[in-house]
Design a protein around this motif. Sequence first.
Motif, mmCIF file in Angstrom:
data_model
loop_
_atom_site.group_PDB
_atom_site.id
_atom_site.type_symbol
_atom_site.label_atom_id
_atom_site.label_comp_id
_atom_site.label_asym_id
_atom_site.label_seq_id
_atom_site.Cartn_x
_atom_site.Cartn_y
_atom_site.Cartn_z
ATOM 1 N N HIS A 178 1.327 -1.714 -5.923
ATOM 2 C CA HIS A 178 2.419 -2.654 -5.659
ATOM 3 C C HIS A 178 1.919 -4.062 -5.970
ATOM 4 O O HIS A 178 0.870 -4.499 -5.475
ATOM 5 C CB HIS A 178 2.844 -2.548 -4.194
ATOM 6 N N ARG A 187 6.664 -3.096 3.858
ATOM 7 C CA ARG A 187 7.309 -2.976 2.542
ATOM 8 C C ARG A 187 6.612 -1.943 1.666
ATOM 9 O O ARG A 187 7.263 -1.124 1.015
ATOM 10 C CB ARG A 187 7.310 -4.355 1.869
ATOM 11 N N ASN A 217 13.803 -8.559 -2.773
ATOM 12 C CA ASN A 217 12.460 -8.473 -3.348
ATOM 13 C C ASN A 217 11.762 -9.835 -3.413
ATOM 14 O O ASN A 217 10.609 -9.922 -3.823
ATOM 15 C CB ASN A 217 12.514 -7.891 -4.765
ATOM 16 N N LYS A 259 4.917 0.519 2.661
ATOM 17 C CA LYS A 259 5.110 1.853 3.256
ATOM 18 C C LYS A 259 6.581 2.265 3.317
ATOM 19 O O LYS A 259 6.912 3.303 3.900
ATOM 20 C CB LYS A 259 4.515 1.864 4.663
ATOM 21 N N ASN A 260 7.468 1.431 2.742
ATOM 22 C CA ASN A 260 8.915 1.699 2.749
ATOM 23 C C ASN A 260 9.477 1.804 4.161
ATOM 24 O O ASN A 260 10.355 2.633 4.435
ATOM 25 C CB ASN A 260 9.234 2.972 1.957
ATOM 26 N N LYS A 261 8.987 0.965 5.046
ATOM 27 C CA LYS A 261 9.485 0.931 6.415
ATOM 28 C C LYS A 261 10.394 -0.297 6.598
ATOM 29 O O LYS A 261 10.443 -1.174 5.752
ATOM 30 C CB LYS A 261 8.319 0.862 7.409
#
Length: 427
Positions: A5, A346, A306, A348-350
């Motif tokens: 990332h 972010r 973003n 970890k897509n949490k």
Amino acid sequence: MNELHKIVIVGGGAGGLELATLLGEHFGKHTKAKITLVDQNLTHIWKPLLHEIAVGALNAHTEELNYYAHAAQHDYEFVLGRFTDLDRSKKSILLEQPFSVVNEDQRHYSLSYDTLIFAIGSTSNDFNTEGVGEHCHFLDNRVQAEQFQQQLLHLYVAAQTQSSPTDLNIAVIGAGATGVELAAELVQSTQSFHQYGLNKIDPKRVKISLIEAADRILPALSEKISQHTLGELHHANIQVLTHKRVSKIDEKQIYFTHGASIPTDLSVWCAGIQAPKVFQQLTEFEKDHLNRLKVYATLQTKTDPNIFAFGDCAHCQPIADEPVLGPRAQVASQQAHFLVSAMSARIKNKAQPMFKFADKGSLVSLSHHKAVGELLGQVNVQGWVAKSLYISLYRMHQATIHGYTRTAYFMAKDAMNKKLAPNIKSH
């Protein structure tokens, strides 16, 4: 294998540099994300030190940090460039090489991101006042601070050729923290110049005027702190002019809206801030009247999840019925620490956490040995105790970007310099 990332931070001021350091330690070192810091300068100076550089009380070369060296030590990448534009569809920013290049094709280049974080700080807001740009100094960056110092020094050197003592009028427009601190430091510098032989300008013949449009100085702090500071400034023979809105400035005079004027040989503008003009090109973004990007409590811009913004360039109002957070170093520092957990969520897509500001108070330096302020909204501090706390703010910044061991070395170096170096830079 999935690509790392890419987190790109634009702006290496106090907040941006602290964030790059923290993210480098948390993610860059462990190869969990690629961290890139972009700035148009090669070195960093803590902005609250600029008023000391401006009067020659501090040598910028002893306090600057080199971004390339620091990046290598703290597991992030540094890119030298001036931010000029943004392509949200390609998730890339356009940069301009700040130095001259042989091949013009290399002058502009792009940098891609997965998460973009703006930390480009603020610049002075002259409110389109006539003559300010031509006849006033500013203290937005090191170059401007050094230009002020050079002109101040040249006025003293030129006076040495005069057959008789001469007067010097210095005007500081804006009585917020920066203006007050600069005025107080100027008193100290006039005494140091005289002590070192530049004696055709007697400190008693230097008139320092601190000008404020509001009804009192330090309008962002409590009235009690304002009144105490006013007393200290009067004791130092600084002329404090409140209720005075500047309408025009020329080479020798400052004019007020009600018709009066005062003479000036050297003027500096410290009255108000705005986001850098480059934000004007970001027409898709929601901004406030100071050109700052509006963000949610997550520090994500209201236009693009973003893209984040924090510090002076962000309009952040975490709690709806409370004021927008002001342009203060502690706001940027707390947001930088918060963004570490935000970036972790972010990656970890949490769900994104929400920023909460804890106001730890304000401190204003009045000389080498004095300061004044309020802590936690209640405790008023003065004198050397306040000055010690004021200095500790810089030490905390150093500890974040260097670690505690290196900060201890810096403290020892500074103590030695204070013993050996002159009180003022006269070159």
